[in-house]
Structures are given as structure tokens and as C-alpha cells.
Design a protein around this motif. Structure first.
Motif, PDB file in Angstrom:
ATOM      1  N   VAL A  31       0.836  -1.192   0.000  1.00  0.00           N
ATOM      2  CA  VAL A  31       0.000   0.000   0.000  1.00  0.00           C
ATOM      3  C   VAL A  31       0.878   1.252   0.000  1.00  0.00           C
ATOM      4  N   PRO A  32       0.928   2.012  -1.085  1.00  0.00           N
ATOM      5  CA  PRO A  32       1.585   3.319  -1.071  1.00  0.00           C
ATOM      6  C   PRO A  32       0.648   4.352  -0.436  1.00  0.00           C
ATOM      7  N   VAL A  33       1.177   5.191   0.447  1.00  0.00           N
ATOM      8  CA  VAL A  33       0.373   6.195   1.149  1.00  0.00           C
ATOM      9  C   VAL A  33       1.147   7.492   1.262  1.00  0.00           C
ATOM     10  N   VAL A  34       0.451   8.544   1.719  1.00  0.00           N
ATOM     11  CA  VAL A  34       1.102   9.773   2.146  1.00  0.00           C
ATOM     12  C   VAL A  34       0.992   9.828   3.668  1.00  0.00           C
ATOM     13  N   PRO A  35       1.862  10.595   4.347  1.00  0.00           N
ATOM     14  CA  PRO A  35       1.900  10.574   5.815  1.00  0.00           C
ATOM     15  C   PRO A  35       0.567  10.760   6.533  1.00  0.00           C
ATOM     16  N   PRO A  36      -0.308  11.690   6.110  1.00  0.00           N
ATOM     17  CA  PRO A  36      -1.581  11.801   6.835  1.00  0.00           C
ATOM     18  C   PRO A  36      -2.392  10.507   6.840  1.00  0.00           C
ATOM     19  N   MET A  37      -2.302   9.728   5.750  1.00  0.00           N
ATOM     20  CA  MET A  37      -2.997   8.445   5.694  1.00  0.00           C
ATOM     21  C   MET A  37      -2.393   7.470   6.699  1.00  0.00           C
ATOM     22  N   LEU A  38      -1.065   7.446   6.762  1.00  0.00           N
ATOM     23  CA  LEU A  38      -0.401   6.535   7.675  1.00  0.00           C
ATOM     24  C   LEU A  38      -0.744   6.860   9.125  1.00  0.00           C
ATOM     25  N   VAL A  39      -0.798   8.143   9.446  1.00  0.00           N
ATOM     26  CA  VAL A  39      -1.168   8.553  10.800  1.00  0.00           C
ATOM     27  C   VAL A  39      -2.569   8.044  11.136  1.00  0.00           C
ATOM     28  N   MET A  40      -3.499   8.164  10.189  1.00  0.00           N
ATOM     29  CA  MET A  40      -4.860   7.676  10.409  1.00  0.00           C
ATOM     30  C   MET A  40      -4.880   6.154  10.575  1.00  0.00           C
ATOM     31  N   GLY A  89       5.765  11.839  -0.104  1.00  0.00           N
ATOM     32  CA  GLY A  89       5.028  13.090  -0.258  1.00  0.00           C
ATOM     33  C   GLY A  89       5.397  14.140   0.753  1.00  0.00           C
ATOM     34  N   ALA A  90       5.866  13.716   1.940  1.00  0.00           N
ATOM     35  CA  ALA A  90       6.253  14.645   3.001  1.00  0.00           C
ATOM     36  C   ALA A  90       7.058  13.859   4.028  1.00  0.00           C
ATOM     37  N   PRO A  91       7.867  14.540   4.848  1.00  0.00           N
ATOM     38  CA  PRO A  91       8.631  13.835   5.882  1.00  0.00           C
ATOM     39  C   PRO A  91       7.710  13.111   6.860  1.00  0.00           C
ATOM     40  N   LEU A  92       8.156  11.947   7.310  1.00  0.00           N
ATOM     41  CA  LEU A  92       7.391  11.134   8.238  1.00  0.00           C
ATOM     42  C   LEU A  92       8.062  11.179   9.605  1.00  0.00           C
ATOM     43  N   SER A 118      -6.664  24.460  11.673  1.00  0.00           N
ATOM     44  CA  SER A 118      -6.076  23.459  10.786  1.00  0.00           C
ATOM     45  C   SER A 118      -4.780  23.993  10.208  1.00  0.00           C
ATOM     46  N   ILE A 119      -3.937  23.080   9.747  1.00  0.00           N
ATOM     47  CA  ILE A 119      -2.695  23.425   9.058  1.00  0.00           C
ATOM     48  C   ILE A 119      -2.911  23.207   7.568  1.00  0.00           C
ATOM     49  N   PRO A 120      -2.706  24.216   6.721  1.00  0.00           N
ATOM     50  CA  PRO A 120      -2.900  24.006   5.274  1.00  0.00           C
ATOM     51  C   PRO A 120      -1.866  23.045   4.709  1.00  0.00           C
ATOM     52  N   ARG A 121      -2.343  22.017   4.043  1.00  0.00           N
ATOM     53  CA  ARG A 121      -1.457  21.001   3.476  1.00  0.00           C
ATOM     54  C   ARG A 121      -1.873  20.669   2.046  1.00  0.00           C
ATOM     55  N   SER A 122      -0.919  20.176   1.259  1.00  0.00           N
ATOM     56  CA  SER A 122      -1.192  19.706  -0.094  1.00  0.00           C
ATOM     57  C   SER A 122      -1.814  18.321  -0.013  1.00  0.00           C
ATOM     58  N   PRO A 123      -2.349  17.783  -1.145  1.00  0.00           N
ATOM     59  CA  PRO A 123      -2.916  16.432  -1.119  1.00  0.00           C
ATOM     60  C   PRO A 123      -1.927  15.365  -0.668  1.00  0.00           C
ATOM     61  N   SER A 124      -0.626  15.608  -0.856  1.00  0.00           N
ATOM     62  CA  SER A 124       0.384  14.636  -0.443  1.00  0.00           C
ATOM     63  C   SER A 124       0.813  14.816   0.999  1.00  0.00           C
ATOM     64  N   GLY A 125       0.257  15.827   1.685  1.00  0.00           N
ATOM     65  CA  GLY A 125       0.570  16.024   3.096  1.00  0.00           C
ATOM     66  C   GLY A 125       1.610  17.081   3.380  1.00  0.00           C
ATOM     67  N   LYS A 126       2.177  17.710   2.338  1.00  0.00           N
ATOM     68  CA  LYS A 126       3.161  18.754   2.562  1.00  0.00           C
ATOM     69  C   LYS A 126       2.496  19.998   3.151  1.00  0.00           C
TER      70      LYS A 126
END
Length: 561
Positions: A294-303, A326-329, A531-539
Motif C-alpha cells: 500500500v503506497p500512502v502519504v503521511p496523513p494516511m499513515l497517521v490515520m 510526499g512529506a517527511p514522516l 487546521s494546518i494548510p497542506r497539499s494532497p500529499s501532506g506537505k
């Protein structure tokens, strides 16, 4: 020759360049008919007729590799005959993930037209800005988005639902192979995909990737993930046994490069999980379809880690690897993942829209937990450049990561100045990321160069402070940025989203981090946001964050008057 000292890192002392140490064929097996990404994909050996290529997790609808090829051919013929699509025409594709997103994408590319996927969540004004920039001749979208997309260009909208339904019910004329264009009308150096950068530091720019860029990336990914190490592409020994869950947005380069390019070329199966991402939907698909990766971006992994109790003993034994990019983990999230998913490998990879996909992978790196973003892929060269003098740095020295290789973009659309700043005369792409490469060739991201905070001439990396703050039990999300200061120049400021029910105060956060970092790295100001503004990839979109802070400051000044 690599010096003995740096042989395991891939560093060449005489040139200052890092090379991939992974075995790889020296050239692409191309022939004269391979002019586009689809023609390359469909020139590869296909798995058996019944082998699933894409599966819709919500309905169970399946496309085999044979049916995908046939449907792409029909779609290309219809786009040419009914909509007059020509080489170099730009098509704006605005749609959520679905079984037919790859079909439409490959059909557009097979005609030599330029695909420009966009985030359906953009506002109408943002679409207007992008359309002004790229001048599409056709917009392909869904009926649910019609109110947002209507009348943006003279030509009527083409709805995916109607388009695909018409193909399935009225398939004539039958086309047995992908539509072929006269060779003199196409070159592999022609633009293929026009994607817009996430805009972490300002206005997004149109990134032009050619068919050669995409084919090169596809070939590398098929070699790395194909399972044999021989680069045989589709149908490789273990590639066809892998099952990937697609929860990444396909309009983003990470999702597009993985699922429309790499996984397809390996002959593996992609299970598309439509609608908004939830861990429950993902894990249901993992169990039902025996998903292995499963490829993910960090916000998905956190969830996923917050739902870890569901996954841990819930019949997800097929899952072997989760790949984050997509962003640092943050290390805390990695450690939590290891506790929630024991035995599942957690890897990171790194890529840019400008590199047509991932340029580092953890393939071949031992262990279940990877702090590093992996090693540089075959065909890609890397340099670590000293940001003060431009010199190349040896292993374990921090500098800007620069990349060169066949998947690096052609440039930014109608923006020669930005292109020349990003890519130098020798073809090196400046990533803007502060990194180092260790003695084993593993790459580590330290921070974004433009985001470094300069406190009394000391450089402070926001990512380091964000990782520490994210471990606080009452902090939901956090971003660290600079705040002007007359004495210090800049001070580190934390923008914090409290967890529900939390009453944490500024002094609590300042005290929490005070003894965990050097004095010059201390958080000296805190503001609280919804909220913190982030891109779809979590940046973190820091330019939007600064705009939000500026508005808050104006409101505060007005309240005092």
C-alpha cells in the motif's frame, strides 16, 4: 572508479556524483513504434487474459490487462473521431479516483495529446487560473463536478460516466490494438503530462514531463517492483502476484507514476479504493483482495495507526509493505506504525512532480522500519551540494539534493526563468531539499532549504521541531515557521492545532520543547489554528500558512484599536 572509501555509498570522488549501486539494464528496450507511454506499456508481455489489472473495491468491477488495452483503444478512437483530439492538444482531467481514470489518461496520451490532471477540490477561480495557463481544448470530468467546471472553455464538458458507458454499450468500430499515429507526427521528446506543482512556497507552476520521461520512470519501477531483478516488466515472476491498494490520488504524480505507470508495467493488480480515504475502507480492501503493498502519504499513515487495533489482528496477514512518500514522516509515527502493524515493512520513498515519480526507493534496504528515504534509483544521478559555495559534498555531509537523469522534467510551462533556476546547464535539478547521503548510499531528508529559520545566523530546521512537537499528546497537528524579531532576525514559531478537548497553552508548548533542543532552536512563540494548510500529499503549504498568520495578525491589531 569509485574510491574504496565510498564504494558502498555510490559516491565518485573525482566527480562528486552519487550513482545507484542497484543492478540495472543499461538501456531501454525501445523500438520505432514506441513513441508514447501507452505504446510502451502495451509493448510489454501481458499476463494471462483473465489476470485482473484494476479492481474497483466498492463494486468488484474488474478490468483485465486485455480489456484495459481494448478499452483504451476504443476511448482513443472516440476522442479522435468524435472530439477531434489532436497531438499536442491539452486535456484537463478533473475527476476522483475510479476504475476508468487510467483508461481515459492512457487514451489521451496514446493520441499524442497532453494530459493535465487536476485536483477536484480546487476552487473555480483556481481552475480558471490553471486554464489560463495551459489553454485546454477539452475538459473531461464527472457530472458531480459540472457546476464547478461548466463554461470554463468554449467546448462542452465530456463526462466520464457517459463516455465510458457509450464505449461499453456501443463499442464499434472494434479496435484490436492501441490507436497508432504516423511516426512523423510524434517524438518521445514531446510533452505528455502537464501537472502543477503543489506550491509549497508560492504559486504552482505547470511541470512538463515528456513521454521519454514517463517511459524511463516506468521502466525503472517495473524493474524494481517486477520481482525478478531482470527488468522483464509485465508478467515478471512475482510482479503478477503482488496486489496494490490504490488510495493515492491519481491526479497527483505519486499516484499517477505508481499506478498508471509502474504497477501496470509489472503486471500486478491494483485495487482502487474510491471515495474519501478511511483506514476501515482500506483494511476491508486489504482483507478482501489479499493486498500485499500500500503506497500512502503521511496523513494516511497517521490515520492508519489510530485504527491500528482494527488492522493488527483483523485478517490483514497478506500485507507485506506500506510505502510512504510526499512529506517527511515523523519518527513517532513510524514507531507507532511498527507497534500497530508488527511484521509489516514500512518504507519511505522520495520523488517530485519534476522527476516524473519516485527517485529514491528502499528496495534492498534491510529491516522493517526505514528512517531513510531509500537509495537513488537506477538511471538517476545525485549530488549533495554545499548551499554556501555550490561544491559537491561527500557522504554524511548536509547540503541540497540535486538530481540528474532521464525522468527529469522538460521544464515549467511558459516559464523560462523558473526553469533555468530549477535546472542548470548540466541538467542538474535543484530539489530545494536539504539532505545527506550516508556511507551505505541511503538518503535522508533534513528540511526544505527555503524553509530554514535563521535565528541570530543559526539555521533552524522546522521539520526537526515539528517532529518533537507532534509527539505531544495534546497536539493534533503542527507546523513551525519563522516570525520576525528585531533582535534575532527570525524566531521559531509553532502553529498548533489542539486535539479535541485540549486546553494546552502557549507556555506549556514552550516548556515542553525547551530542554529537548539547543537554545537557538527553542520555540519562542505559539499560535493556535483550526487546521494546518497542506497539499494532497501532506506537505505543509507554508506560503498559505504565512498568509493565514498575516490575517490573524491584522485581526489582532484591529481588536486592539
Amino acid at each position: 572508479m569509485l574510491s574504496e572509501e565510498h564504494a558502498t555509498s555510490g559516491y565518485e570522488t573525482s566527480t562528486g556524483i552519487y550513482h545507484s549501486l542497484l543492478p540495472f539494464p543499461t538501456h531501454l528496450p525501445l523500438h520505432s513504434s514506441v513513441l508514447t507511454l501507452p505504446s510502451y506499456l502495451f509493448s510489454l508481455p501481458l499476463p494471462s487474459v483473465s489476470h485482473p489489472c484494476f479492481i474497483d473495491a466498492s463494486t468488484g468491477t474488474t478490468l483485465t490487462f486485455t480489456s484495459l488495452r481494448h478499452l483504451v483503444s476504443l476511448a482513443a478512437f472516440r476522442l479522435l473521431s468524435h472530439h477531434g483530439l489532436k497531438p499536442h492538444d491539452v486535456v484537463l482531467l478533473v475527476a476522483p479516483n475510479s476504475l476508468y481514470f487510467p483508461v481515459v489518461s492512457l487514451a489521451i496520451l496514446s493520441l499524442g495529446a497532453i494530459l493535465s490532471p487536476a485536483n477536484p477540490l480546487l476552487t473555480r477561480s483556481e481552475f480558471e487560473s490553471q486554464i489560463t495557463d495551459c489553454s485546454p481544448s477539452l475538459i473531461v470530468t464527472t457530472k458531480s463536478l459540472s457546476s464547478k467546471m461548466s463554461n470554463l472553455i468554449p467546448n462542452p464538458l465530456l463526462f466520464i460516466e457517459d463516455f465510458i458507458s457509450d464505449l461499453l454499450t456501443n463499442p464499434k468500430p472494434t479496435v484490436q490494438a492501441p490507436l497508432k499515429l504516423p511516426c512523423e507526427r510524434m517524438k518521445t521528446s514531446d510533452p505528455a503530462v502537464l501537472m502543477y506543482s503543489s506550491g509549497t512556497t508560492g504559486k504552482s507552476k505547470g511541470v512538463i514531463c515528456t513521454h521519454a520521461n514517463l517511459i524511463s520512470m516506468t521502466h525503472v519501477l517495473s524493474h524494481v517492483w517486477g520481482g525478478t531483478g531482470t527488468g522483464n516488466g509485465a508478467g515478471a515472476d512475482t510482479g503478477t502476484r503482488d496486489v496494490y491498494a490504490c488510495v493515492l490520488p491519481l491526479f497527483h504524480m505519486f499516484g499517477f507514476s505508481v499506478f498508471v505507470m509502474g504497477v501496470l508495467a509489472t503486471g500486478a493488480t491494483s485495487v482502487i479504493v474510491p471515495d474519501r480515504f478511511t483506514p476501515d475502507r482500506l483494511m476491508e480492501a486489504v482483507r478482501k483482495y489479499s493486498v500485499t503493498r500500500v503506497p500512502v502519504v503521511p496523513p494516511m499513515l497517521v490515520m492508519m495507526t489510530r485504527k491500528g487495533h482494527v488492522a493488527g489482528g483483523g485478517g490483514a496477514g497478506s500485507l507485506k509493505e506500506v510505502v510512504s512518500s510526499g512529506a517527511p514522516l515523523a519518527r513517532e509515527h513510524m514507531e507507532r506504525f511498527a507497534r500497530c502493524f508488527p511484521g509489516v515493512r514500512l518504507s519511505q520513498c522520495y520523488g517530485l512532480t519534476e522527476t516524473s515519480g519516485p527517485v529514491t526507493l528502499c528496495d534492498g534496504v534491510e529491516g522493517l522500519l526505514h528512517i531513510s528515504i531509500g537509495r537513488v534509483i537506477p538511471t538517476m544521478e545525485a549530488k549533495i551540494m554545499d548551499i554556501s559555495n555550490g561544491e559537491s559534498l561527500a557522504p554524511n555531509n548536509i547540503g541540497e539534493l540535486c538530481l540528474r537523469g532521464p525522468s527529469v522534467m522538460q521544464g515549467y510551462l511558459r516559464n523560462k526563468e523558473a526553469t533555468s533556476i530549477a535546472i542548470d546547464k548540466e541538467g542538474w535539478l535543484r530539489t530545494g531539499d536539504l539532505c545527506y547521503i550516508d556511507s551505505h548510499g541511503c538518503v535522508y531528508v533534513v528540511d526544505r532549504i527555503k524553509e530554514l529559520i535563521k535565528y541570530k545566523a543559526y539555521q533552524v530546521a522546522p521539520a526537526e521541531l515539528e517532529e518533537i512537537l507532534s509527539s505531544h499528546q495534546e497536539i493534533q497537528d503542527v507546523a513551525v515557521t519563522s516570525h520576525p524579531d528585531e533582535e534575532a532576525g527570525e524566531i521559531p514559531m509553532a502553529c498548533v492545532v489542539r486535539k479535541s478537548g485540549s486546553k494546552i497553552k502557549e507556555i506549556d508548548i514552550i516548556v515542553f520543547i525547551r530542554d529537548k533542543v539547543a537554545p537557538y532552536k527553542k520555540i519562542r512563540k505559539v499560535i493556535f489554528l483550526d487546521s494546518i494548510p497542506r497539499s494532497p500529499s501532506g506537505k505543509i503549504l507554508r506560503w498559505r500558512l504565512r498568509s493565514r498568520i498575516s490575517n490573524l495578525n491584522k485581526i489582532d491589531v484591529q481588536a486592539r484599536l
